[in-house]
Design an enzyme around this catalytic site. Sequence first.
Site, PDB file in Angstrom:
ATOM      1  N   GLY A  14       0.817  -1.217   0.000  1.00 35.65           N
ATOM      2  CA  GLY A  14       0.000   0.000   0.000  1.00 35.65           C
ATOM      3  C   GLY A  14       0.840   1.252   0.000  1.00 35.65           C
ATOM      4  N   SER A  15       1.806   1.291  -0.934  1.00 33.98           N
ATOM      5  CA  SER A  15       2.734   2.438  -0.915  1.00 33.98           C
ATOM      6  C   SER A  15       2.539   3.394  -2.089  1.00 33.98           C
ATOM      7  CB  SER A  15       4.188   1.948  -0.832  1.00 33.98           C
ATOM      8  OG  SER A  15       4.425   0.869  -1.688  1.00 33.98           O
ATOM      9  N   SER A  17       0.346   5.717  -1.923  1.00 40.13           N
ATOM     10  CA  SER A  17      -0.066   7.004  -1.340  1.00 40.13           C
ATOM     11  C   SER A  17       0.142   6.972   0.169  1.00 40.13           C
ATOM     12  CB  SER A  17      -1.542   7.293  -1.656  1.00 40.13           C
ATOM     13  OG  SER A  17      -2.361   6.391  -0.948  1.00 40.13           O
ATOM     14  N   GLY A  20       2.267   4.766   3.494  1.00 37.08           N
ATOM     15  CA  GLY A  20       3.075   3.778   2.773  1.00 37.08           C
ATOM     16  C   GLY A  20       4.041   4.442   1.808  1.00 37.08           C
ATOM     17  N   SER A 141      -2.217   1.231  14.724  1.00 35.97           N
ATOM     18  CA  SER A 141      -2.830   2.548  14.940  1.00 35.97           C
ATOM     19  C   SER A 141      -3.100   2.760  16.417  1.00 35.97           C
ATOM     20  CB  SER A 141      -4.152   2.574  14.169  1.00 35.97           C
ATOM     21  OG  SER A 141      -4.963   3.643  14.592  1.00 35.97           O
ATOM     22  N   TYR A 154     -12.607  -1.391  12.338  1.00 39.78           N
ATOM     23  CA  TYR A 154     -11.228  -0.989  12.066  1.00 39.78           C
ATOM     24  C   TYR A 154     -10.371  -1.200  13.319  1.00 39.78           C
ATOM     25  CZ  TYR A 154      -7.257   2.171  11.218  1.00 39.78           C
ATOM     26  OH  TYR A 154      -5.997   2.708  11.090  1.00 39.78           O
TER      27      TYR A 154
HETATM   28  N1  LIG Z   1      -3.789   7.965   8.203  1.00 41.86           N
HETATM   29  C1  LIG Z   1      -3.955   7.786   9.488  1.00 41.86           C
HETATM   30  O1  LIG Z   1      -4.375   8.674  10.238  1.00 41.86           O
HETATM   31  C2  LIG Z   1      -3.591   6.483  10.108  1.00 41.86           C
HETATM   32  C3  LIG Z   1      -3.539   6.404  11.496  1.00 41.86           C
HETATM   33  C4  LIG Z   1      -3.174   5.214  12.085  1.00 41.86           C
HETATM   34  C5  LIG Z   1      -2.868   4.127  11.299  1.00 41.86           C
HETATM   35  N2  LIG Z   1      -2.924   4.228   9.937  1.00 41.86           N
HETATM   36  C6  LIG Z   1      -2.611   3.050   9.154  1.00 41.86           C
HETATM   37  O2  LIG Z   1      -1.630   3.361   8.192  1.00 41.86           O
HETATM   38  C7  LIG Z   1      -1.828   2.567   7.039  1.00 41.86           C
HETATM   39  C8  LIG Z   1      -1.880   3.462   5.805  1.00 41.86           C
HETATM   40  O3  LIG Z   1      -2.902   4.418   5.964  1.00 41.86           O
HETATM   41  P1  LIG Z   1      -3.048   5.665   4.973  1.00 41.86           P
HETATM   42  O4  LIG Z   1      -3.885   6.660   5.667  1.00 41.86           O
HETATM   43  O5  LIG Z   1      -1.735   6.043   4.447  1.00 41.86           O
HETATM   44  O6  LIG Z   1      -3.933   5.006   3.824  1.00 41.86           O
HETATM   45  P2  LIG Z   1      -4.290   5.532   2.356  1.00 41.86           P
HETATM   46  O7  LIG Z   1      -3.779   6.920   2.151  1.00 41.86           O
HETATM   47  O8  LIG Z   1      -5.735   5.234   2.174  1.00 41.86           O
HETATM   48  O9  LIG Z   1      -3.433   4.557   1.459  1.00 41.86           O
HETATM   49  C9  LIG Z   1      -3.735   3.200   1.462  1.00 41.86           C
HETATM   50  C10 LIG Z   1      -2.773   2.503   0.541  1.00 41.86           C
HETATM   51  O10 LIG Z   1      -3.104   1.125   0.552  1.00 41.86           O
HETATM   52  C11 LIG Z   1      -3.265   0.688  -0.794  1.00 41.86           C
HETATM   53  N3  LIG Z   1      -4.223  -0.408  -0.781  1.00 41.86           N
HETATM   54  C12 LIG Z   1      -5.489  -0.413  -0.312  1.00 41.86           C
HETATM   55  N4  LIG Z   1      -6.007  -1.642  -0.418  1.00 41.86           N
HETATM   56  C13 LIG Z   1      -5.022  -2.409  -0.963  1.00 41.86           C
HETATM   57  C14 LIG Z   1      -4.922  -3.761  -1.308  1.00 41.86           C
HETATM   58  N5  LIG Z   1      -5.964  -4.592  -1.115  1.00 41.86           N
HETATM   59  N6  LIG Z   1      -3.763  -4.235  -1.845  1.00 41.86           N
HETATM   60  C15 LIG Z   1      -2.703  -3.395  -2.038  1.00 41.86           C
HETATM   61  N7  LIG Z   1      -2.737  -2.100  -1.709  1.00 41.86           N
HETATM   62  C16 LIG Z   1      -3.884  -1.616  -1.195  1.00 41.86           C
HETATM   63  C17 LIG Z   1      -3.667   1.889  -1.585  1.00 41.86           C
HETATM   64  O11 LIG Z   1      -3.202   1.746  -2.909  1.00 41.86           O
HETATM   65  P3  LIG Z   1      -4.146   1.648  -4.224  1.00 41.86           P
HETATM   66  O12 LIG Z   1      -5.399   2.415  -3.933  1.00 41.86           O
HETATM   67  O13 LIG Z   1      -3.279   2.258  -5.269  1.00 41.86           O
HETATM   68  O14 LIG Z   1      -4.379   0.181  -4.407  1.00 41.86           O
HETATM   69  C18 LIG Z   1      -2.842   2.971  -0.886  1.00 41.86           C
HETATM   70  O15 LIG Z   1      -1.527   2.987  -1.391  1.00 41.86           O
HETATM   71  C19 LIG Z   1      -3.101   1.761   7.271  1.00 41.86           C
HETATM   72  O16 LIG Z   1      -2.782   0.478   7.739  1.00 41.86           O
HETATM   73  C20 LIG Z   1      -3.796   2.533   8.371  1.00 41.86           C
HETATM   74  O17 LIG Z   1      -4.617   1.726   9.171  1.00 41.86           O
HETATM   75  C21 LIG Z   1      -3.288   5.379   9.327  1.00 41.86           C
END
Ligand SMILES: NC(=O)c1ccc[n+]([C@@H]2O[C@H](COP(=O)([O-])OP(=O)(O)OC[C@H]3O[C@@H](n4cnc5c(N)ncnc54)[C@H](OP(=O)(O)O)[C@@H]3O)[C@@H](O)[C@H]2O)c1
Length: 264
Positions: A14-15, A17, A20, A141, A154
């Site tokens: 998931g890198s 965006s 990642g 998280s 979640y």
């Molecule tokens: N943002 C926050 O506030 C926050 C806080 C705590 C923890 N986290 C954790 O950090 C991680 C990343 O969060 P984020 O906010 O950066 O998410 P995001 O911006 O929504 O990005 C998610 C990434 O995952 C990819 N993805 C989604 N489903 C996928 C799949 N089935 N196979 C491969 N790639 C997949 C997407 O790529 P494509 O769409 O190109 O496939 C995208 O690159 C998550 O585990 C989240 O729980 C985030």
Amino acid sequence: MHIDLTGRTALVTGSTSGIGQAIATALARAGAGVVVNGRDERRTEDAAAAIGEASGNPGVRAVAADVATEEGADTLFAAAPEVDILVNNTGVYGPAPVFEIPDSEWRRYFEVNVLSGVRLARLYVPRMVERGWGRAIFISSDSAMMTPTEMVHYGMTKTAQLAVSRGMAQSVAGSGVTVNSVLAGPTLTEGVQTFIGELFGDEVPFEEAERRFIAEGRPTSLLRRLIRPEEIANLVTYLSSDLASATTGAALRADGGVVPTLIP
Ligand SMILES: NC(=O)c1ccc[n+]([C@@H]2O[C@H](COP(=O)([O-])OP(=O)(O)OC[C@H]3O[C@@H](n4cnc5c(N)ncnc54)[C@H](OP(=O)(O)O)[C@@H]3O)[C@@H](O)[C@H]2O)c1
């Protein structure tokens, strides 16, 4: 401290965006070869090219695969069989009233957020053990420790990741391979921007929605702002390095102080 990951290969799921992408960029800047992953071929290649350019590292490549499926994990493994640093970052989130979440959504959250990382660790960690060095990192998280009322499904997956990573660390004790989870706090990514927009509605300007989200939804934040993805990536880069050799089986926080407990 000098962190040099030259000669290591990292896979960051998931890198394309968000967090990642920031992790993949930071690891590439530290010299690691990096496999960038997302579901869409074009988007993944574009992200890998951008990360390669931002880091000045020619060893960044794209492997598109849906890590929520067994086929996706196999595709990744076939394309990149030797991985020293596995970052299970892929995750989905979004608000839903707990008594209205159908079985299919509970399953989807488990498959994308938990089983994806379990499968990849199952493929890669035994090979790290054979080589006597490796890093597996689960991006969890603050929701792992403070179940969010607006997305219990979640929170369930993020708590599960802590148990999985602790158990895996115990299973590879003494091998030179460490397994840890990183508790990211509320971080400004596209996904969170959308999530906050859904919570407060499109008519509220984002800056106001961000302020209200932290004040009302994450009142224990000591940072009093959304974290930037690079701030999570810094901790992951350290954990990926030789310097973090004594840290395993741990749940480390880059949460802006949101979780009010003293330990972990
Ligand atoms: N943002 C926050 O506030 C926050 C806080 C705590 C923890 N986290 C954790 O950090 C991680 C990343 O969060 P984020 O906010 O950066 O998410 P995001 O911006 O929504 O990005 C998610 C990434 O995952 C990819 N993805 C989604 N489903 C996928 C799949 N089935 N196979 C491969 N790639 C997949 C997407 O790529 P494509 O769409 O190109 O496939 C995208 O690159 C998550 O585990 C989240 O729980 C985030």
